[in-house]
Write a protein that holds these residues in place. Structure first.
Motif, PDB file in Angstrom:
ATOM      1  N   GLN A   1      42.000  35.088  36.743  1.00 37.41           N
ATOM      2  CA  GLN A   1      42.717  36.272  37.233  1.00 37.41           C
ATOM      3  C   GLN A   1      43.369  36.986  36.046  1.00 37.41           C
ATOM      4  O   GLN A   1      43.795  36.344  35.082  1.00 37.41           O
ATOM      5  CB  GLN A   1      43.787  35.874  38.252  1.00 37.41           C
ATOM      6  CG  GLN A   1      43.226  35.150  39.470  1.00 37.41           C
ATOM      7  CD  GLN A   1      42.337  36.016  40.320  1.00 37.41           C
ATOM      8  OE1 GLN A   1      42.570  37.212  40.466  1.00 37.41           O
ATOM      9  NE2 GLN A   1      41.305  35.415  40.876  1.00 37.41           N
ATOM     10  N   ASP A   2      43.417  38.286  36.114  1.00 33.07           N
ATOM     11  CA  ASP A   2      44.057  39.068  35.047  1.00 33.07           C
ATOM     12  C   ASP A   2      45.574  39.022  35.206  1.00 33.07           C
ATOM     13  O   ASP A   2      46.083  38.842  36.286  1.00 33.07           O
ATOM     14  CB  ASP A   2      43.582  40.520  35.104  1.00 33.07           C
ATOM     15  CG  ASP A   2      42.111  40.638  34.714  1.00 33.07           C
ATOM     16  OD1 ASP A   2      41.603  39.701  34.069  1.00 33.07           O
ATOM     17  OD2 ASP A   2      41.494  41.648  35.073  1.00 33.07           O
TER      18      ASP A   2
ATOM     19  N   ARG B   1      37.546  39.518  42.072  1.00 34.12           N
ATOM     20  CA  ARG B   1      37.927  38.135  41.812  1.00 34.12           C
ATOM     21  C   ARG B   1      39.124  37.727  42.662  1.00 34.12           C
ATOM     22  O   ARG B   1      39.171  36.611  43.188  1.00 34.12           O
ATOM     23  CB  ARG B   1      38.235  37.927  40.325  1.00 34.12           C
ATOM     24  CG  ARG B   1      37.028  38.067  39.410  1.00 34.12           C
ATOM     25  CD  ARG B   1      37.274  37.435  38.051  1.00 34.12           C
ATOM     26  NE  ARG B   1      38.445  37.955  37.383  1.00 34.12           N
ATOM     27  CZ  ARG B   1      38.459  39.045  36.607  1.00 34.12           C
ATOM     28  NH1 ARG B   1      37.340  39.732  36.418  1.00 34.12           N
ATOM     29  NH2 ARG B   1      39.576  39.440  36.029  1.00 34.12           N
ATOM     30  N   ALA B   2      40.062  38.640  42.794  1.00 32.90           N
ATOM     31  CA  ALA B   2      41.243  38.349  43.611  1.00 32.90           C
ATOM     32  C   ALA B   2      40.843  38.129  45.067  1.00 32.90           C
ATOM     33  O   ALA B   2      41.374  37.237  45.740  1.00 32.90           O
ATOM     34  CB  ALA B   2      42.252  39.483  43.500  1.00 32.90           C
TER      35      ALA B   2
ATOM     36  N   ALA C   1      38.462  42.650  38.556  1.00 33.14           N
ATOM     37  CA  ALA C   1      39.686  41.912  38.871  1.00 33.14           C
ATOM     38  C   ALA C   1      39.963  41.928  40.368  1.00 33.14           C
ATOM     39  O   ALA C   1      40.382  40.912  40.948  1.00 33.14           O
ATOM     40  CB  ALA C   1      40.865  42.500  38.104  1.00 33.14           C
TER      41      ALA C   1
END
Length: 208
Positions: free
Chosen positions: A207-208, A183-184, A180
């Protein structure tokens, strides 16, 4: 197409949406003279067949339609893509075991292809393609705006194509295999890019 499970897109509406958004496809066929590929605007008729049917046209002088295809044709629709630098990964600071990659989305449509030059069918394809790409413009142009004799002459210079889709493969490689935090970092980096396509890719990163 090589497609690990993490990147596989199988939702039909999502595949169709990516195809519509791509606007231009590469149509690949194999004939007696080898492979042919043409970048073409196509429209998708979702009502024809289980996966839909593609329509478009190409120049009559294009060798592709003259060299009778052997087997199925392949239409490739590319979505947003972007280079991903390891510098955006949070894990780079943790262990440094990261390398560059490329994020992208793509749909490959396969099926038998038909070429035709019937004027009525061809005009319908041209009108539908024109209406699709003129939609939303402040001053819409339509085929009927041009002199009829001129349009009929233009139609004689092109050949229509119909590709009945028998299989669809979709791949959306947008950093789903990263943490996560990674990815951010990628989403933030791409969102700040000066390249419009990279900003579009940023919006597709889960995104989580």
């Amino acid at each position: 197409m090589y497609c690990p499970p993490a990147f596989r897109e199988e939702d039909l509406p999502a595949l169709h949406e990516l195809m519509r958004a791509a606007r231009l496809a590469n149509v690949v066929t194999s004939g007696s003279n080898g492979l042919h590929a043409s970048p073409l605007p196509l429209f998708l008729d979702e009502t024809e067949g289980p996966f839909g049917t593609l329509y478009g046209h190409l120049a009559r002088a294009n060798e592709q339609w003259k060299d009778t295809p052997v087997g199925d044709a392949l239409a490739i629709f590319m979505g947003p893509d972007a280079y991903v630098t390891p510098s955006w990964y949070a894990s780079k600071k943790e262990h440094g075991k990261v390398v560059p990659t490329w994020n992208y989305s793509v749909v490959q449509a396969r099926g038998p292809i038909e070429f035709f030059d019937d004027e009525t069918r061809l005009r319908s394809v041209v009108e539908r393609l024109t209406a699709l790409h003129e939609a939303g413009r402040p001053e819409i142009w339509s085929v009927s705006d041009a002199p009829e004799k001129f349009i009929r002459g233009q139609l004689r210079g092109i050949v229509g194509l119909r590709l009945a889709i028998t299989s669809l493969e979709g791949k959306r490689k947008m950093s789903q295999n990263r943490s996560a935090a990674d990815r951010a970092g990628v989403a933030s980096g791409l969102a700040a890019s000066a390249h419009p396509g990279e900003r579009l890719a940023a919006a597709q990163i889960p995104q989580d």
